[in-house]
Design a protein around this motif. Structure first.
Motif, PDB file in Angstrom:
ATOM      1  N   ALA A 254      50.964  39.088  46.470  1.00 44.91           N
ATOM      2  CA  ALA A 254      51.385  40.305  45.780  1.00 44.91           C
ATOM      3  C   ALA A 254      52.148  41.228  46.707  1.00 44.91           C
ATOM      4  O   ALA A 254      53.143  41.841  46.318  1.00 44.91           O
ATOM      5  N   GLU A 255      51.700  41.342  47.950  1.00 45.35           N
ATOM      6  CA  GLU A 255      52.335  42.258  48.879  1.00 45.35           C
ATOM      7  C   GLU A 255      53.753  41.827  49.207  1.00 45.35           C
ATOM      8  O   GLU A 255      54.677  42.646  49.251  1.00 45.35           O
ATOM      9  N   ARG A 256      53.952  40.537  49.420  1.00 44.22           N
ATOM     10  CA  ARG A 256      55.294  40.055  49.768  1.00 44.22           C
ATOM     11  C   ARG A 256      56.275  40.269  48.624  1.00 44.22           C
ATOM     12  O   ARG A 256      57.369  40.810  48.807  1.00 44.22           O
ATOM     13  N   SER A 257      55.907  39.832  47.427  1.00 44.62           N
ATOM     14  CA  SER A 257      56.826  39.938  46.294  1.00 44.62           C
ATOM     15  C   SER A 257      56.962  41.377  45.806  1.00 44.62           C
ATOM     16  O   SER A 257      58.059  41.812  45.436  1.00 44.62           O
ATOM     17  N   GLY A 258      55.862  42.128  45.815  1.00 40.52           N
ATOM     18  CA  GLY A 258      55.930  43.524  45.388  1.00 40.52           C
ATOM     19  C   GLY A 258      56.790  44.358  46.312  1.00 40.52           C
ATOM     20  O   GLY A 258      57.496  45.275  45.870  1.00 40.52           O
ATOM     21  N   ALA A 259      56.753  44.046  47.612  1.00 44.10           N
ATOM     22  CA  ALA A 259      57.574  44.786  48.573  1.00 44.10           C
ATOM     23  C   ALA A 259      59.058  44.589  48.302  1.00 44.10           C
ATOM     24  O   ALA A 259      59.855  45.515  48.455  1.00 44.10           O
ATOM     25  N   LEU A 260      59.449  43.388  47.883  1.00 44.28           N
ATOM     26  CA  LEU A 260      60.858  43.128  47.586  1.00 44.28           C
ATOM     27  C   LEU A 260      61.345  44.014  46.443  1.00 44.28           C
ATOM     28  O   LEU A 260      62.455  44.557  46.492  1.00 44.28           O
ATOM     29  N   ILE A 261      60.522  44.166  45.404  1.00 41.92           N
ATOM     30  CA  ILE A 261      60.897  45.021  44.277  1.00 41.92           C
ATOM     31  C   ILE A 261      61.004  46.470  44.729  1.00 41.92           C
ATOM     32  O   ILE A 261      61.958  47.184  44.391  1.00 41.92           O
ATOM     33  N   THR A 262      60.038  46.920  45.534  1.00 43.49           N
ATOM     34  CA  THR A 262      60.042  48.300  46.016  1.00 43.49           C
ATOM     35  C   THR A 262      61.251  48.565  46.900  1.00 43.49           C
ATOM     36  O   THR A 262      61.915  49.604  46.774  1.00 43.49           O
ATOM     37  N   TYR A 263      61.554  47.641  47.809  1.00 39.15           N
ATOM     38  CA  TYR A 263      62.675  47.838  48.726  1.00 39.15           C
ATOM     39  C   TYR A 263      64.019  47.819  48.005  1.00 39.15           C
ATOM     40  O   TYR A 263      65.003  48.352  48.512  1.00 39.15           O
ATOM     41  N   PHE A 264      64.071  47.207  46.852  1.00 43.41           N
ATOM     42  CA  PHE A 264      65.295  47.259  46.053  1.00 43.41           C
ATOM     43  C   PHE A 264      65.364  48.576  45.284  1.00 43.41           C
ATOM     44  O   PHE A 264      66.453  49.154  45.132  1.00 43.41           O
ATOM     45  N   GLY A 265      64.239  49.051  44.792  1.00 40.93           N
ATOM     46  CA  GLY A 265      64.219  50.263  43.977  1.00 40.93           C
ATOM     47  C   GLY A 265      64.531  51.526  44.753  1.00 40.93           C
ATOM     48  O   GLY A 265      65.282  52.397  44.278  1.00 40.93           O
ATOM     49  N   TRP A 266      63.982  51.659  45.962  1.00 37.40           N
ATOM     50  CA  TRP A 266      64.198  52.879  46.732  1.00 37.40           C
ATOM     51  C   TRP A 266      65.660  53.082  47.120  1.00 37.40           C
ATOM     52  O   TRP A 266      66.194  54.179  46.939  1.00 37.40           O
ATOM     53  N   PRO A 267      66.367  52.062  47.667  1.00 32.92           N
ATOM     54  CA  PRO A 267      67.792  52.281  47.973  1.00 32.92           C
ATOM     55  C   PRO A 267      68.607  52.678  46.745  1.00 32.92           C
ATOM     56  O   PRO A 267      69.482  53.551  46.833  1.00 32.92           O
ATOM     57  N   LEU A 268      68.322  52.041  45.599  1.00 28.96           N
ATOM     58  CA  LEU A 268      69.038  52.405  44.387  1.00 28.96           C
ATOM     59  C   LEU A 268      68.731  53.848  43.997  1.00 28.96           C
ATOM     60  O   LEU A 268      69.629  54.613  43.612  1.00 28.96           O
ATOM     61  N   GLY A 269      67.461  54.241  44.109  1.00 23.61           N
ATOM     62  CA  GLY A 269      67.074  55.611  43.796  1.00 23.61           C
ATOM     63  C   GLY A 269      67.745  56.614  44.717  1.00 23.61           C
ATOM     64  O   GLY A 269      68.179  57.690  44.288  1.00 23.61           O
ATOM     65  N   ILE A 270      67.857  56.262  46.003  1.00 25.43           N
ATOM     66  CA  ILE A 270      68.482  57.174  46.962  1.00 25.43           C
ATOM     67  C   ILE A 270      69.979  57.309  46.694  1.00 25.43           C
ATOM     68  O   ILE A 270      70.552  58.404  46.779  1.00 25.43           O
ATOM     69  N   ILE A 271      70.637  56.183  46.359  1.00 21.42           N
ATOM     70  CA  ILE A 271      72.066  56.245  46.028  1.00 21.42           C
ATOM     71  C   ILE A 271      72.287  57.158  44.825  1.00 21.42           C
ATOM     72  O   ILE A 271      73.198  58.006  44.817  1.00 21.42           O
ATOM     73  N   MET A 272      71.450  57.007  43.803  1.00 25.38           N
ATOM     74  CA  MET A 272      71.568  57.881  42.637  1.00 25.38           C
ATOM     75  C   MET A 272      71.227  59.326  42.995  1.00 25.38           C
ATOM     76  O   MET A 272      71.822  60.263  42.458  1.00 25.38           O
ATOM     77  N   ALA A 273      70.276  59.494  43.915  1.00 27.31           N
ATOM     78  CA  ALA A 273      69.889  60.845  44.329  1.00 27.31           C
ATOM     79  C   ALA A 273      71.043  61.563  45.016  1.00 27.31           C
ATOM     80  O   ALA A 273      71.204  62.790  44.875  1.00 27.31           O
ATOM     81  N   ILE A 274      71.866  60.821  45.762  1.00 29.88           N
ATOM     82  CA  ILE A 274      73.030  61.434  46.422  1.00 29.88           C
ATOM     83  C   ILE A 274      73.985  61.991  45.375  1.00 29.88           C
ATOM     84  O   ILE A 274      74.503  63.105  45.496  1.00 29.88           O
ATOM     85  N   GLY A 275      74.204  61.207  44.310  1.00 26.13           N
ATOM     86  CA  GLY A 275      75.048  61.687  43.223  1.00 26.13           C
ATOM     87  C   GLY A 275      74.456  62.906  42.536  1.00 26.13           C
ATOM     88  O   GLY A 275      75.170  63.867  42.216  1.00 26.13           O
ATOM     89  N   ALA A 276      73.133  62.876  42.313  1.00 23.09           N
ATOM     90  CA  ALA A 276      72.481  64.017  41.673  1.00 23.09           C
ATOM     91  C   ALA A 276      72.534  65.248  42.560  1.00 23.09           C
ATOM     92  O   ALA A 276      72.659  66.379  42.078  1.00 23.09           O
ATOM     93  N   THR A 277      72.445  65.048  43.885  1.00 22.59           N
ATOM     94  CA  THR A 277      72.526  66.174  44.817  1.00 22.59           C
ATOM     95  C   THR A 277      73.896  66.825  44.758  1.00 22.59           C
ATOM     96  O   THR A 277      74.018  68.056  44.801  1.00 22.59           O
ATOM     97  N   ALA A 278      74.938  66.006  44.656  1.00 23.64           N
ATOM     98  CA  ALA A 278      76.291  66.554  44.527  1.00 23.64           C
ATOM     99  C   ALA A 278      76.402  67.404  43.269  1.00 23.64           C
ATOM    100  O   ALA A 278      77.012  68.483  43.277  1.00 23.64           O
TER     101      ALA A 278
END
Length: 395
Positions: A254-278
């Motif tokens: 669970a930890e290995r596969s769950g980490a992959l999903i989390t590591y994909f979600g956070w970068p996408l969230g941060i990219i969108m957050a940059i747009g929202a910050t603008a």
């Protein structure tokens, strides 16, 4: 008037003036809400996957694989090794005095996903008569268990939910054999619900696996017996196998596969957050410009630059908090509890439900507040540095 009173008054004025810039404020709230909803969606996906896979194992059941194997698909066991496992310390015995061991075989077969209509991998597990006894959380929901020596299968309710053609009584073809679905089983919150089960001897024969297995589940007398059992498996030179508790095995998966999903979600969230910050910066700069004369008047009558800064910051934080609340509501209503499936460690689909939680909501709200902080600090500094007499003359 004290600085605290000044600051409180300016904050109230700024917050009350938000409806005057309704559309720009609403755009900022919606953009932040989308960031929160997307991030929470990915975090809920990873959390639901972890809860399903990690919660599948029992502490008093050991899983045995070939030494060095990380998953069942790349493991192999012989009948002689299964017999040696029955001699290990701590193995629970059945009523007839035989060891409670379930040698198993897992294969990958194709199914059609309901959501997309495309093919996806599913696990077909061959189990023997002890297969149910080493899985206490499993119960038949409909129909019956497969008859030994026949091409009958029982289907996990999670797999039934995600794939077409596995309803009770239906026939399905794998390879050169047609299988009949005779039962549906439940194992709430576990990975077992994503599997098909058939008689292990039939699976061995039809898929040309000889007398080999891929794993063995061994029921032990207690969780404390795992250590002695694992030591026996490691030190017995005729085995060359590795054992760990089923709970520990699934937790690592669970930890290995769950980490992959989390590591994909956070970068996408941060990219969108940059747009929202603008967008937040644009909104707050416009707010400061629209209130230039108002800020100048307050400065002339004695209000400090800090109060103007604090008022702008408070407005930005209120907008970000509203966005966080809206995004959380969108995820809770639209995603929480939603059925999904994704590839597990064995390259087969694992069905699970998205699960939100207080810790995940806190992370998403913190990201939203960071957007508000960054989006408010620079316009706030402009408001604090505004020269009152020039602003009044321009007005």
């Amino acid at each position: 008037m004290s600085l605290l009173t000044q600051t409180g008054s300016v904050i109230v004025i700024n917050v009350r003036s938000i409806p005057q810039r309704l559309w720009m404020s609403l755009a900022t709230v919606v953009s932040i809400a989308l960031v929160v909803a997307v991030l929470l969606g990915f975090l809920s996906l990873a959390n639901g996957f972890r809860q399903t896979v990690g919660g599948s194992g029992a502490p008093d059941v050991a899983i045995v694989l070939r030494d060095g194997s990380t998953a069942e698909l790349n493991s192999t066991l012989s009948r002689d090794q299964i017999d040696l496992l029955g001699q290990a310390p701590g193995v629970r015995l059945r009523a007839d005095g035989r060891p409670l061991i379930s040698p198993e075989l897992m294969l990958v077969v194709d199914g059609i996903k309901k959501s997309s209509g495309t093919k996806a991998n599913m696990p077909l597990r061959g189990i023997g008569p002890n297969g149910l006894q080493v899985r206490k959380q499993v119960r038949l929901r409909e129909g019956r268990m497969f008859a030994p020596g026949t091409s009958e299968i029982v289907v996990g309710s999670g797999l039934l939910r995600e794939f077409n053609g596995f309803e009770l009584g239906r026939s399905i073809r794998f390879g050169a054999q047609t299988w009949k679905v005779v039962g549906v089983f439940e194992a709430p919150g576990t990975v077992f619900e994503s599997e098909l089960w058939a008689d292990v001897a039939v699976v061995q024969s039809l898929f040309n696996r000889g007398a080999s297995f891929q794993s063995a589940r061994v029921a032990l007398t207690s969780p404390a017996a795992v250590a002695a059992f694992a030591a026996y498996v490691k030190n017995e030179p005729r085995l060359q196998l590795e054992a760990k508790s089923e709970q520990a095995y699934f937790a690592s998966q669970a930890e290995r596969s769950g980490a992959l999903i989390t590591y994909f979600g956070w970068p996408l969230g941060i990219i969108m957050a940059i747009g929202a910050t603008a967008g937040a910066l644009n909104t707050m700069y416009s707010s400061v410009s629209a209130r230039a004369a108002e800020i100048a008047t307050l400065r002339v009558i004695g209000f400090s630059g800090f109060s103007a800064f604090a008022g702008t910051m408070a407005e930005a934080m209120v907008l970000s908090l509203l966005g966080a609340i809206l995004g959380t509501a969108i995820c809770a209503l639209g995603f929480n509890g939603l059925s999904a499936s994704t590839l597990g460690a064995g390259f087969t689909q694992v069905a699970f439900r998205l699960q939100m939680g207080p810790a995940l909501v806190s992370q998403a709200i913190i990201l939203a507040l960071v957007i508000g902080l960054v989006g408010g600090i620079f316009p706030g500094l402009r408001a604090a540095r505004q020269r009152p007499l020039l602003a009044l003359s321009a007005a």
